[in-house]
Design an enzyme around this catalytic site. Structure first.
Site, mmCIF file in Angstrom:
data_model
loop_
_atom_site.group_PDB
_atom_site.id
_atom_site.type_symbol
_atom_site.label_atom_id
_atom_site.label_comp_id
_atom_site.label_asym_id
_atom_site.label_seq_id
_atom_site.Cartn_x
_atom_site.Cartn_y
_atom_site.Cartn_z
ATOM 1 N N HIS A 49 0.699 -1.326 0.003
ATOM 2 C CA HIS A 49 0.014 -0.070 -0.068
ATOM 3 C C HIS A 49 0.947 1.093 0.030
ATOM 4 O O HIS A 49 0.556 2.294 0.689
ATOM 5 C CB HIS A 49 -0.994 -0.107 1.075
ATOM 6 N N HIS A 71 -0.486 4.891 9.543
ATOM 7 C CA HIS A 71 0.719 5.431 9.826
ATOM 8 C C HIS A 71 0.908 6.747 10.527
ATOM 9 O O HIS A 71 1.818 7.389 10.385
ATOM 10 C CB HIS A 71 1.308 5.322 8.411
ATOM 11 N N HIS A 116 10.141 -4.603 4.127
ATOM 12 C CA HIS A 116 10.714 -3.199 3.701
ATOM 13 C C HIS A 116 11.116 -2.434 5.162
ATOM 14 O O HIS A 116 10.619 -2.874 6.121
ATOM 15 C CB HIS A 116 9.880 -2.174 3.020
ATOM 16 N N GLU A 144 4.308 -5.347 8.727
ATOM 17 C CA GLU A 144 2.856 -5.179 8.381
ATOM 18 C C GLU A 144 2.361 -6.547 7.758
ATOM 19 O O GLU A 144 1.039 -6.488 7.489
ATOM 20 C CB GLU A 144 2.744 -4.169 7.141
HETATM 21 C C1 DHB Z 1 6.143 3.333 2.046
HETATM 22 C C2 DHB Z 1 5.406 3.568 3.199
HETATM 23 C C3 DHB Z 1 4.283 2.526 3.778
HETATM 24 O O1 DHB Z 1 3.415 2.614 4.626
HETATM 25 C C4 DHB Z 1 4.757 1.116 3.125
HETATM 26 O O2 DHB Z 1 3.999 0.273 3.809
HETATM 27 C C5 DHB Z 1 5.708 1.099 2.218
HETATM 28 C C6 DHB Z 1 6.198 2.157 1.662
HETATM 29 C C7 DHB Z 1 7.069 4.314 1.475
HETATM 30 O O3 DHB Z 1 6.873 5.447 2.148
HETATM 31 O O4 DHB Z 1 7.662 4.291 0.679
HETATM 32 FE FE FE Z 2 2.880 0.922 5.378
#
Ligand code: DHB
Ligand code: FE
Length: 282
Positions: free
Chosen positions: A12, A61, A195, A242
């Site tokens: 997302h 977030h 990530h 997540e």
């Molecule tokens: C980013 C933000 C998010 O909430 C995520 O799940 C993945 C990437 C971002 O800012 O790149």
């Molecule tokens: Fe996220």
């Protein structure tokens, strides 16, 4: 009675929300091509099962909930959810219709099973909620479809364990299936895959672990609930945690499911993106 038709999972990332209005133009763009190519089969399947309501497992977030008051589990019970721009230049999107009656049915049912959710009769939703809706219902075609947001904390430790999230999903699944209205309910789990956006490991991606998760979640999700939340952070990155949202969604599906479609693509922004379409057993 309400019927859970299936489950969708997708990453997302805010950059996707920004790209969605230009999807036609970006279809041949080397950066976006593979990412957007994965979605048409998922959209076709969504259309074919005619969902009336979507229950989304997502994480806020820092938009509606901040560090001053961070519920572990929260659920929307509002007639409408507005997406608020987080200052990332995301285009404003049409608001999402709620289903307070179904929300309160879920709240009552899971509270009886000892899951105590923060109930939100007003709630803003961020990219964790809006990006999946925009991806699965292109051109903002979610229109009159109702939604129930289920928010799980992935921002401020302590985070709930994968096992606890899976068990919450199971309780929500039982709640939906005991709802007396004749509705087709779609489940959506958003976020992931690996990530890490900050700190020494910024940019961390673990393809091997992501592919294991995408495989096991289909018919052996319990295997993934054995990870502690810290093991999940180690394997998937600080924000890769997540994945607990995917597991919560999976908990609400039947034991056996059928995989309709999947895709894994590295990377959009600093994130490994994953997509799964699972059909629920009748
Ligand atoms: C980013 C933000 C998010 O909430 C995520 O799940 C993945 C990437 C971002 O800012 O790149
Ligand atoms: Fe996220």
């Amino acid at each position: 009675m309400a019927r859970i038709v299936g489950g969708l999972t997708t990453s997302h990332i805010p950059a996707i929300g920004n790209a969605v209005p230009r999807e036609q133009e970006l279809r041949n763009d080397p950066y976006w091509k593979e990412f957007f190519a994965a979605y048409p089969p998922a959209r076709e399947w969504v259309q074919s099962v005619k969902p009336d309501v979507a229950v989304l497992f997502y994480n806020d977030h820092g938009l509606n909930f901040f560090l001053n008051a961070m519920p572990t589990f929260a659920i929307g019970a509002a007639p409408e959810y507005k997406n608020a721009d987080e200052g990332w230049g995301i285009p404003t999107v049409p608001s999402f219709k709620g289903d307070p009656k179904l929300s309160w049915h879920i709240i009552n049912s899971v509270t009886r099973e000892n899951f105590d959710l923060t109930t939100c009769q007003e709630m803003l939703v961020d990219h964790g909620f809006s990006v999946p809706m925009e991806l699965f219902w292109p051109n903002y075609s979610y229109g009159n479809m109702r939604t129930v947001p289920v928010q799980i904390n992935t921002v401020q430790h302590p985070l709930p364990s994968p096992a606890r999230c899976f068990a919450l999903g199971q309780a929500i699944g039982r709640a939906i299936e005991s709802y007396p209205e004749d509705l087709n309910v779609m489940l959506i789990g958003t976020g992931g895959l690996s990530h890490q956006l900050d700190g020494e490991r910024a940019g961390f991606i673990n393809k091997k672990f992501d592919l294991l998760c995408m495989d096991k979640i289909v018919n052996e999700p319990e295997a993934l609930t054995r990870y502690s939340i810290h093991e999940l952070v180690r394997e998937a990155g600080a924000q890769g945690a997540e994945f607990i949202l995917w597991l919560a969604m999976r908990g609400a599906l039947s034991h056996k499911v059928r995989k309709i479609h999947s895709s894994y693509h590295v990377a959009i922004s600093n994130t490994a993106t994953g997509l799964l379409v699972l059909e629920n057993a009748a």
